[in-house]
Structure formats: structure tokens, C-alpha cells
Design a protein around this motif. Structure first.
Motif, mmCIF file in Angstrom:
data_model
loop_
_atom_site.group_PDB
_atom_site.id
_atom_site.type_symbol
_atom_site.label_atom_id
_atom_site.label_comp_id
_atom_site.label_asym_id
_atom_site.label_seq_id
_atom_site.Cartn_x
_atom_site.Cartn_y
_atom_site.Cartn_z
ATOM 1 N N ASN A 120 0.809 -1.219 0.000
ATOM 2 C CA ASN A 120 0.000 0.000 0.000
ATOM 3 C C ASN A 120 0.841 1.268 0.000
ATOM 4 O O ASN A 120 0.464 2.257 -0.616
ATOM 5 C CB ASN A 120 -0.924 0.004 1.224
ATOM 6 C CG ASN A 120 -1.931 -1.120 1.192
ATOM 7 O OD1 ASN A 120 -2.913 -1.074 0.466
ATOM 8 N ND2 ASN A 120 -1.683 -2.171 1.964
ATOM 9 N N GLY A 121 1.958 1.234 0.697
ATOM 10 C CA GLY A 121 2.802 2.430 0.758
ATOM 11 C C GLY A 121 3.868 2.459 -0.311
ATOM 12 O O GLY A 121 4.227 3.531 -0.810
ATOM 13 N N GLY A 122 4.398 1.273 -0.682
ATOM 14 C CA GLY A 122 5.501 1.245 -1.632
ATOM 15 C C GLY A 122 5.049 1.343 -3.069
ATOM 16 O O GLY A 122 5.653 2.086 -3.856
ATOM 17 N N PHE A 123 3.993 0.648 -3.421
ATOM 18 C CA PHE A 123 3.549 0.637 -4.807
ATOM 19 C C PHE A 123 2.513 1.729 -5.080
ATOM 20 O O PHE A 123 2.674 2.544 -5.982
ATOM 21 C CB PHE A 123 2.980 -0.742 -5.160
ATOM 22 C CG PHE A 123 4.036 -1.804 -5.260
ATOM 23 C CD1 PHE A 123 4.768 -1.966 -6.418
ATOM 24 C CD2 PHE A 123 4.303 -2.627 -4.192
ATOM 25 C CE1 PHE A 123 5.745 -2.947 -6.524
ATOM 26 C CE2 PHE A 123 5.276 -3.609 -4.280
ATOM 27 C CZ PHE A 123 6.010 -3.767 -5.443
ATOM 28 N N THR A 124 1.469 1.730 -4.300
ATOM 29 C CA THR A 124 0.362 2.645 -4.604
ATOM 30 C C THR A 124 0.689 4.086 -4.216
ATOM 31 O O THR A 124 0.682 4.994 -5.056
ATOM 32 C CB THR A 124 -0.903 2.180 -3.860
ATOM 33 O OG1 THR A 124 -1.104 0.782 -4.102
ATOM 34 C CG2 THR A 124 -2.127 2.946 -4.340
ATOM 35 N N TRP A 125 0.939 4.291 -2.934
ATOM 36 C CA TRP A 125 1.159 5.656 -2.455
ATOM 37 C C TRP A 125 2.446 6.240 -3.040
ATOM 38 O O TRP A 125 2.465 7.394 -3.484
ATOM 39 C CB TRP A 125 1.211 5.646 -0.933
ATOM 40 C CG TRP A 125 1.216 7.017 -0.313
ATOM 41 C CD1 TRP A 125 0.881 8.201 -0.921
ATOM 42 C CD2 TRP A 125 1.583 7.337 1.013
ATOM 43 N NE1 TRP A 125 1.004 9.247 -0.042
ATOM 44 C CE2 TRP A 125 1.430 8.732 1.166
ATOM 45 C CE3 TRP A 125 2.013 6.598 2.098
ATOM 46 C CZ2 TRP A 125 1.711 9.391 2.361
ATOM 47 C CZ3 TRP A 125 2.272 7.249 3.301
ATOM 48 C CH2 TRP A 125 2.129 8.636 3.426
ATOM 49 N N LEU A 126 3.521 5.459 -3.054
ATOM 50 C CA LEU A 126 4.788 5.975 -3.580
ATOM 51 C C LEU A 126 4.686 6.288 -5.067
ATOM 52 O O LEU A 126 5.266 7.273 -5.550
ATOM 53 C CB LEU A 126 5.893 4.957 -3.319
ATOM 54 C CG LEU A 126 7.315 5.392 -3.698
ATOM 55 C CD1 LEU A 126 7.721 6.621 -2.893
ATOM 56 C CD2 LEU A 126 8.287 4.249 -3.468
ATOM 57 N N SER A 127 3.930 5.455 -5.812
ATOM 58 C CA SER A 127 3.761 5.749 -7.238
ATOM 59 C C SER A 127 2.982 7.039 -7.454
ATOM 60 O O SER A 127 3.300 7.829 -8.369
ATOM 61 C CB SER A 127 3.047 4.578 -7.917
ATOM 62 O OG SER A 127 1.748 4.407 -7.363
ATOM 63 N N ILE A 128 1.999 7.301 -6.631
ATOM 64 C CA ILE A 128 1.241 8.558 -6.750
ATOM 65 C C ILE A 128 2.135 9.749 -6.418
ATOM 66 O O ILE A 128 2.120 10.793 -7.111
ATOM 67 C CB ILE A 128 0.009 8.515 -5.826
ATOM 68 C CG1 ILE A 128 -0.982 7.458 -6.321
ATOM 69 C CG2 ILE A 128 -0.676 9.866 -5.781
ATOM 70 C CD1 ILE A 128 -2.122 7.211 -5.367
ATOM 71 N N VAL A 129 2.920 9.587 -5.362
ATOM 72 C CA VAL A 129 3.813 10.692 -4.973
ATOM 73 C C VAL A 129 4.849 10.966 -6.067
ATOM 74 O O VAL A 129 5.130 12.135 -6.412
ATOM 75 C CB VAL A 129 4.499 10.359 -3.635
ATOM 76 C CG1 VAL A 129 5.584 11.378 -3.327
ATOM 77 C CG2 VAL A 129 3.476 10.329 -2.505
ATOM 78 N N LEU A 130 5.416 9.915 -6.623
ATOM 79 C CA LEU A 130 6.404 10.109 -7.690
ATOM 80 C C LEU A 130 5.770 10.720 -8.933
ATOM 81 O O LEU A 130 6.391 11.558 -9.605
ATOM 82 C CB LEU A 130 7.061 8.768 -8.040
ATOM 83 C CG LEU A 130 7.985 8.170 -6.983
ATOM 84 C CD1 LEU A 130 8.472 6.798 -7.432
ATOM 85 C CD2 LEU A 130 9.178 9.099 -6.725
ATOM 86 N N PHE A 131 4.544 10.318 -9.248
ATOM 87 C CA PHE A 131 3.883 10.874 -10.429
ATOM 88 C C PHE A 131 3.600 12.362 -10.253
ATOM 89 O O PHE A 131 3.833 13.171 -11.185
ATOM 90 C CB PHE A 131 2.585 10.120 -10.692
ATOM 91 C CG PHE A 131 1.799 10.645 -11.858
ATOM 92 C CD1 PHE A 131 2.172 10.362 -13.157
ATOM 93 C CD2 PHE A 131 0.677 11.459 -11.651
ATOM 94 C CE1 PHE A 131 1.459 10.852 -14.226
ATOM 95 C CE2 PHE A 131 -0.045 11.950 -12.713
ATOM 96 C CZ PHE A 131 0.344 11.652 -14.004
#
Length: 495
Positions: A120-131
Motif C-alpha cells: 500500500n505504501g511502496g507501490f500505490t502511495w509511492l507511485s502517486i507521490v512520484l507521479f
């Protein structure tokens, strides 16, 4: 004043239990491994006991086995006292010692918590933050260099490009990953809750009946979704701070329901009991849900908030399993779930205006008990009727059997003197009467043939016939056969 004090203490205790219960993740795996080791030791003791009993039943070991044991002991002593050693024996000893060492208990719950955080934090949330923080600013910087900082076409191009990229990123990456993480996380949440429940409570006691289990699960999902919508609608109240406060209270109670639901579900509590328990003891559950509500409200994005919720929610499952709620802090019941239960009943085709749905939990239980007692009384009456019918059938069968036995005994009684007990009248012989009448008309010299017929007694129905008996000592009349004469006269034809 005392009521305010009790409500405040309930809120503070709920807040403290929600934070203190998170420390259970540090030692819950050790407790699980300790319980597993105890189970293994019990199993080993049972196996040893079985072997001992078998050995007691079996005969003593034969001399060959005893001699083999003595040889092995001598071989071990010789190896220990030997002046030299081989490399192969040393390696075999190391492998045997490594096998004998008990492996350390695995941190299963900690691993699942780490996987939840990574998913939840590494794939989903981190991908949103990086985008949003890296990809979009880099693309805008490249367009600025290409078109120039003072170009008039740059704002138009960026105004079209930014929403298109955000929509494509959300549909092609964020939404599938978010749905997948929700499904996988729900399975891991259930495993974590079951493991924690077994450590503290033992074997789970689920709701009896598969149909009730499925119905409770579906009804619970509908109620939670409607309650979330209700919290969003309450947030639209135009009064300042009132709407946001009511929304905050709704979310705290909802997150507390999420945290305690696994525990209550394993205890066999149905949905109406869970909701009633929260509504009656709302100060404690309001305090328990404050930390998770604050964490999820840090971001205005729904996806980011859900990611934060999925990261920290397993810790609150452990806190809910460890916590002991404080009850009877207030007599005021906060019935916030009643509207959504009413709507859910309408959705599932129930009658919310019926008497059973309008009663409280205690009255509803009394109503169910009364219904059960009525059913039991009806069953008892049916059993009594069937028993009476069975007894009557048995009596009829016994009477019929007795009648058959009596008729059978009568038919087998011995008869005296022939087929009839009393003497019967003589049989009427038409030929003999014809001959006697003919002889009487043509012979007048036989007075014995003109005697009247004998009297055989009364003709009354049921009276025994009287048979004439001769007087003792009287002379018997001679038995002369009747004389039959042939008629001759003018009627004869002499040809």
C-alpha cells in the motif's frame, strides 16, 4: 459533572488502548511460536507415552538388539578417544548438529504487516507521490524549455496535457493497483486478526450456519458503505465546525467498528449486537478511532487516504484484539447507525415498521425466546398427540390379536359323538314317501302303513327336537317290508 467526567475518561482510555495495543506486534510472534512449541511438546509426550505403553505390552528386547546397542556405545567411545580424525566424519557431525538445532520461530505476523506497508505504501502511495512530485514537474520543465517561459501556447498545452496524463495514470496504474492491494490486504488483515485472536482467546467461534454468515457479511458491507456516505453528507452541513465535527465522530466510530469487527466476528457476534454495543459505549470507541481518523485526514486525496488507512489498519486490528472496552460510561446511546440500518432493511426487502425491528436488542431477544417457546410447546403437543395415537393403535392391535386367539381356540375344541352335539331330525326322502303313498292307496290290509307320521317335537325356533324312545320291556313290532302290487285291469293292453 459526573457524566462529563465518565465520558472524558472513556474517550481517554479508548485513545490509550488504541496506541498501547500497537506494541503487541513486537511480541505476538513470540507468543504464537511459544504456543506452537507447547503443542509440539504435548504431541511428543503423547507419542512417548504411546511408545512406552507399546513397549510394556511387547516382550523384552532380544539379545541381538541389546548387543547392537552395546556395540554402538563402544564405537562412540572409540571415536571420542581416537588419536586421529577424518574430514568426512567432521562434516557429517556438523550437518547432524545443524539438523538437531531447532529453527527459530518465524515472524509471520510481522512479515504480513511489512507486506501490507510495502504493497500500500511502496507501490500505490509511492507511485502517486512520484507521479505528482517528480514526473509532472519534470515534464512541465521540459515543455517550458521547448516553448519558452514566456510563450502563450505553453499554458494551453499544459492545461490539456495535465488532466489527460492524470486520468491515464489513474485508470491504467493507480486504480488496478489500488483494487488489487485492497483484495490482498483484506486477506492479510483476516490472517492477522485470526492469529491475534488465537493467541488471546483461543479457537474462533463463528456465527452458526453458512447462510447466516454470508447474510451477516453482506449486510455489514452495505451498512458500512451507507455509513461512510452518511459521514460525507454530514460534512456538508453549512454551519461552521459542526459538519466537520460530526463527520469526524462518524469516522471515529466507523474505524473502531473496522478494528473490532474481526474480534467480534470470531466471537460469534451478529451485526445488530456489534452496532448496539458501539452505540451504547460510544465514548470509548470514539477515543479508540481518533488516531486512525487523524492519520487518514492528513491528505485530501481519497486514494492517498486509503493507502494510509491500509498501512496502519493492521496495527489497530491488534489493538482492538488486545483492548478491553470500558462500558457503562454514559446512559445516552448515540444512535448514528439507525438511519443506515433502516435503509439497509429497505434494500434487503425487510419491513422496518414491523414490531420485531422496532424493538431494542434486549426486547428483540425476549421476542425470539417467546417464539422459540411457542414452537417448543407446539412440538410437545404434536408429540403427545402422536404418542396417544400410537398407544391407541397398539391397543387395537392387541384386541385384534386376542380375538384371533380366541377364535382359533374355539375352532380347535374337541367334538363329542360326531359333527352335531344333539340328535337331529331324519332327512326327508321324497322317493320313499312316494312309494309308501302308492302302496297305501292300493292295499287296505296293511294297517301299519296308515299310521300317522311320528312327532319330532316342537317347531319353536331354538327348541331341541324330541326323539321318541321305546318303552323298556315292550315287544318290538316286526319289520315287514311293504307289499308293492302291480295294477292290472281293463286299462292293460293285451295285444
Amino acid at each position: 459533572m459526573a457524566a462529563i467526567k465518565n465520558i472524558t475518561l472513556g474517550i481517554l482510555y479508548g485513545l490509550w488502548d488504541s496506541i498501547r495495543g500497537m506494541t503487541l506486534v513486537l511480541h505476538i510472534d513470540d507468543e504464537v511460536n511459544r504456543q506452537n512449541a507447547e503443542l509440539e511438546q504435548r504431541q511428543l509426550r503423547r507419542n512417548d507415552k504411546d511408545r512406552y505403553e507399546r513397549a510394556r505390552r511387547s516382550p523384552s528386547p532380544v539379545p541381538s538388539s541389546a548387543a547392537a546397542m552395546i556395540r554402538e556405545e563402544y564405537a562412540k567411545q572409540a571415536e571420542e578417544n581416537a588419536d586421529e580424525r577424518s574430514l568426512q566424519k567432521m562434516l557429517s557431525k556438523k550437518t547432524a548438529a545443524a539438523k538437531e538445532e531447532q529453527p527459530q520461530g518465524e515472524k509471520k505476523i510481522a512479515k504480513k504487516l511489512f507486506k501490507c506497508c510495502m504493497l500500500n505504501g511502496g507501490f500505490t502511495w509511492l507511485s502517486i507521490v512520484l507521479f505528482e512530485s517528480a514526473l509532472l514537474p519534470t515534464l512541465k520543465f521540459c515543455l517550458t524549455i521547448f516553448y519558452g517561459a514566456q510563450s502563450e501556447t505553453l499554458p494551453v498545452v499544459w492545461g490539456w496535457l495535465h488532466p489527460i496524463l492524470s486520468l491515464l495514470f489513474g485508470m491504467m496504474w493507480v486504480l488496478p493497483i489500488f483494487m488489487l492491494s485492497k483484495i490482498v490486504s483484506s486477506l492479510w488483515f483476516a490472517d492477522i486478526a485470526n492469529a491475534a485472536y488465537r493467541v488471546r482467546k483461543g479457537r474462533p467461534q463463528l456465527i452458526p450456519g453458512i447462510s447466516k454468515l454470508v447474510a451477516d457479511f453482506l449486510f455489514s458491507m452495505v451498512v458500512q458503505m451507507l455509513f461512510l456516505v452518511q459521514s460525507m453528507l454530514v460534512n456538508l452541513v453549512p454551519v461552521k465546525y459542526v459538519g466537520s465535527t460530526l463527520c469526524f465522530v462518524h469516522l471515529c466510530l466507523l474505524y473502531s467498528l473496522y478494528s473490532f469487527e474481526y474480534k467480534w466476528f470470531n466471537m460469534g457476534w451478529e451485526l445488530h449486537r456489534r452496532l448496539t454495543y458501539i452505540e451504547k459505549n460510544w465514548p470509548y470507541f470514539f477515543g479508540f478511532g481518533i488516531p486512525l481518523t487523524v492519520l487518514t485526514n492528513l491528505s485530501s486525496s481519497v486514494i492517498v487516504s486509503s493507502c494510509i488507512f491500509s498501512i496502519f489498519f493492521p496495527l489497530f486490528i491488534l489493538s482492538g484484539n488486545e483492548a478491553k472496552p470500558i462500558v457503562d460510561t454514559t446512559e445516552i446511546s448515540l444512535r448514528l447507525f439507525s438511519p443506515v440500518v433502516f435503509i439497509s432493511n429497505l434494500c434487503f426487502g425487510g419491513n422496518p415498521w414491523s414490531k420485531a425491528n422496532r424493538l431494542s436488542a434486549m426486547q428483540r431477544q425476549q421476542f425470539e425466546l417467546q417464539q422459540r417457546q411457542r414452537l417448543l410447546q407446539r412440538d410437545e403437543q404434536l408429540l403427545k398427540q402422536r404418542k396417544q395415537q400410537y398407544v391407541q393403535q397398539q391397543r387395537l392391535q392387541q384386541e385384534q390379536q386376542m380375538r384371533r386367539e380366541r377364535s382359533h381356540s374355539r375352532s380347535h375344541t374337541p367334538q363329542l359323538g360326531g359333527p352335531h352335539r344333539y340328535a337331529q331330525a331324519p332327512v326327508f326322502d321324497a322317493g320313499r314317501v312316494r312309494d309308501s303313498s302308492a302302496s297305501s292307496t292300493h292295499s287296505s290290509t296293511s294297517p301299519s302303513l296308515s299310521r300317522p307320521p311320528p312327532y319330532y317335537g316342537s317347531t319353536l325356533r331354538g327348541a331341541a327336537p324330541l326323539v321318541p324312545t321305546p318303552v323298556p320291556g315292550a315287544p318290538k313290532a316286526p319289520l315287514t317290508p311293504p307289499v308293492i302290487r302291480q295294477e292290472t285291469g281293463p286299462d292293460d293292453w293285451n295285444l
